[in-house]
Scaffold this motif. Sequence first.
Motif, mmCIF file in Angstrom:
data_model
loop_
_atom_site.group_PDB
_atom_site.id
_atom_site.type_symbol
_atom_site.label_atom_id
_atom_site.label_comp_id
_atom_site.label_asym_id
_atom_site.label_seq_id
_atom_site.Cartn_x
_atom_site.Cartn_y
_atom_site.Cartn_z
ATOM 1 N N CYS A 1 1.636 1.813 1.966
ATOM 2 C CA CYS A 1 0.927 1.457 0.733
ATOM 3 C C CYS A 1 0.655 -0.041 0.806
ATOM 4 C CB CYS A 1 1.767 1.808 -0.496
ATOM 5 S SG CYS A 1 1.030 1.346 -2.086
ATOM 6 N N GLN B 1 -2.522 -3.424 0.643
ATOM 7 C CA GLN B 1 -3.853 -3.929 0.369
ATOM 8 C C GLN B 1 -4.180 -5.000 1.394
ATOM 9 O OE1 GLN B 1 -3.833 -5.402 -3.625
ATOM 10 N NE2 GLN B 1 -1.885 -6.459 -3.416
ATOM 11 N N CYS C 1 0.478 4.104 -5.270
ATOM 12 C CA CYS C 1 -0.489 4.599 -4.295
ATOM 13 C C CYS C 1 -0.603 6.115 -4.424
ATOM 14 C CB CYS C 1 -0.077 4.232 -2.876
ATOM 15 S SG CYS C 1 -0.583 2.573 -2.345
ATOM 16 N N ARG D 1 -4.465 2.725 -0.306
ATOM 17 C CA ARG D 1 -4.557 1.456 -1.015
ATOM 18 C C ARG D 1 -4.020 1.614 -2.435
ATOM 19 N NH1 ARG D 1 -10.111 -1.861 0.467
ATOM 20 N NH2 ARG D 1 -9.740 -1.993 2.722
ATOM 21 N N PRO D 2 -3.403 0.575 -2.970
ATOM 22 C CA PRO D 2 -2.804 0.696 -4.308
ATOM 23 C C PRO D 2 -3.857 0.927 -5.394
ATOM 24 C CG PRO D 2 -1.914 -1.201 -3.128
ATOM 25 C CD PRO D 2 -3.099 -0.720 -2.345
#
Length: 760
Positions: free
Chosen positions: A293, A295, A339, A405-406
Amino acid sequence: MALPSPGPDPWRLLGGFLFQLLLMLPLPPATGTGGQGPTPRVRYHAGDGHRALSFFHQKGLRDFDTLLLSADGNTLYVGAREAILALNIQSPGIPQLRNMISWPASERKKNDCAFKKKSSETQCFNFIRVLVSFNATHLYACGTFAFSPACAFIELQDSHLLPILKDKVMDGKGQSPFDPAHKHTAVLVDGMLYSGTMNNFLGSEPILMRTLGSQPVLKTDIFLRWLHPDASFVAAIPSSQVVYFFFEETASEFDFFEELYISRVARVCKNDVGGEKLLQKKWTTFLKAQLLCTQPGQLPFNIIRHAVLLPADPSSGSRIYAVFTSQWQVGGTRSSAVCAFSLADIEHVFKGKFKELNKETSRWTTYRGPEANPRPGSCSTGPSSDKALTFMKDHFLMDEHVVARPLLVKSGVEYTQLAVELAQGLDGSSHVVMYLGTSTGSLHKAVVPENSSAYLVEEIQLSPEPEPVRNLQLAPTQGAMFAGFSGGVWKVPRANCRVYESCVDCVLARDPHCAWDPESGICSLLSGSTPSAWRQDMEQGNPELACAHPMPRSPRRQSPPQLIKEVLAVPNSILELPCPHLSALASYYWSHGRATIPEASSTIYNGSLLLLPQDGVGGLYQCVATENGYSYPVVSYWVDSQDQSLALDPELAGVPRERVEVPLTRVGGGASMAAQRSYWPHFLIVTVLLAIVLLGVLTLLLASPLGALRARGKVQGCGTLPPREKAPLSRERHLQPSKDYRTSASDVDADNNHLGTEVA
């Protein structure tokens, strides 16, 4: 800011002096959750009457850790310390206790626990860790049983719990942890219990195990090190052919200076029966992969805390939502993220390449050799060959990662529990709603739009003291969320629509459970049969389109108020006009009709407008909020003087009016007192501080001449030195400048301006 012009009334002068002192007071710090990330639009503190909550507790009981909802949704079963409860949650308000059964650890087990150096006050009890519905007539429960795990079937009779007989208690090793502090997970699928826990007293032997049912008992192999000794399990989620386990452990495939914790997803097949010669009574389909998880450009959120499955959505399929934290504290604060992983992506990774351990270099590399058919680890029917089982013993780690991606990132907050549901909006579209429990006893309600990041509708502080949320259980039929704590269970309605008192506020909240009813003028909870005339805008939160009275886009154009509060300005007093901040996402400012607010007789303190009644201060005052590009009056006041009431503006004709009393601070006698908040303590504090400053300045002024005289006396008295001290000891000592006269780096200001010159 100029003082009011002096007049014959001394109280007016005193009021002006007090008003100037109030302007010097520092603003109070803002409250709420700190850190970066989305800000909750509305915050409720513990005990706030605007958010109706119910709290169930039972005298003598602690640690309400395990929650289970009955099939009909009317009963909540709760596993506490040495007791199991059945709560009736049908009626509104506090859940009612149907009945309770005790299940304490035996005295012999407690004595053995204390003899092994465990605490007899906090650890040597039976903490319920597994509570699942076995069938329509029985529950299955497991507990720590004073560091000697035990399990038992509990018979149900009309949702009532029947007592547990001592001879029916079974060994619970591998199903419940020994230590109540260890994380664990369990799920019942097709009559079989899949559990992930610690399998020994020391807490160094993690295990994934299948028990109950007609299939043979299977578990992970300890000697093959399929799991790291510190593995910590958080969730078990069944799928069509497999069961997924989510956990966190120290990474064995990475070689860094410090230990790296990573999140994992492991998979076992439901039809696994173990090997005949190799891997007897062991999993032959155990595989695990890394969950990532992250970015771009940021450190990953590598510690998983909880995971839940959201049922299949026609547009995106089934997804697993998980909350993560990071082992690195950036800026001194711990961050959390949410996520969503697609089940299709997880299945794709488990169909990919394997990793293998190079025994010469002790490094994990990608396996590039041939694969057997059927594929090792697949859920094929029939027993696997010895060659495939030999391959599975060493190739249990997948090469690819499951990446997402969160949807939500929040710093300064640790999320511990998660619950997810799909809420249908007024237009028929579905919206993902997440309920997030924190380590400090708060509950966040978040909404995930289709093409943008999540936003927080509200934050509710449940626990008066900071403590983590132990468990969350959503009850859709009751429209409530249940949160387990150490002292009891909180019942939280999913939505708080009535707190939004206007159409604008209701639409701007963007709560999928709420919509504006123009007929009743109330923000109401959506139900199955909702009239089409109701108003809601989940995509943009646009009050101009959704509400009957459009609001202007410009923050300086004001719409007519819905209600005018008439206030009487009392002479010799300071008038306070409060402005309720309905949204933490809005910006607020005050207006005075079409004119500017007189600066000499007004100031804003803690959001309220403070007025010193003088000539020209009467008229319309409005606190205007601007949010999402739209402005609307939060509150409107009409200030009248005591001598003569002012005539209302013709444009305000027809607007309802209400005579109210606002907080006053009395300055002198002869005026009516209606004070709800007094500023005299502030006045006294400022006066004392001013006296201290003046006393300090006076002391410095007196000390300076005395210091000069003393210095002059010293110079006059040291004109003759002893002969031995007239010459320096050496040339080097004579040339060395005094340390007291050397310019340091602190003598240069922030703009690099030299403040002094070096003295030799």
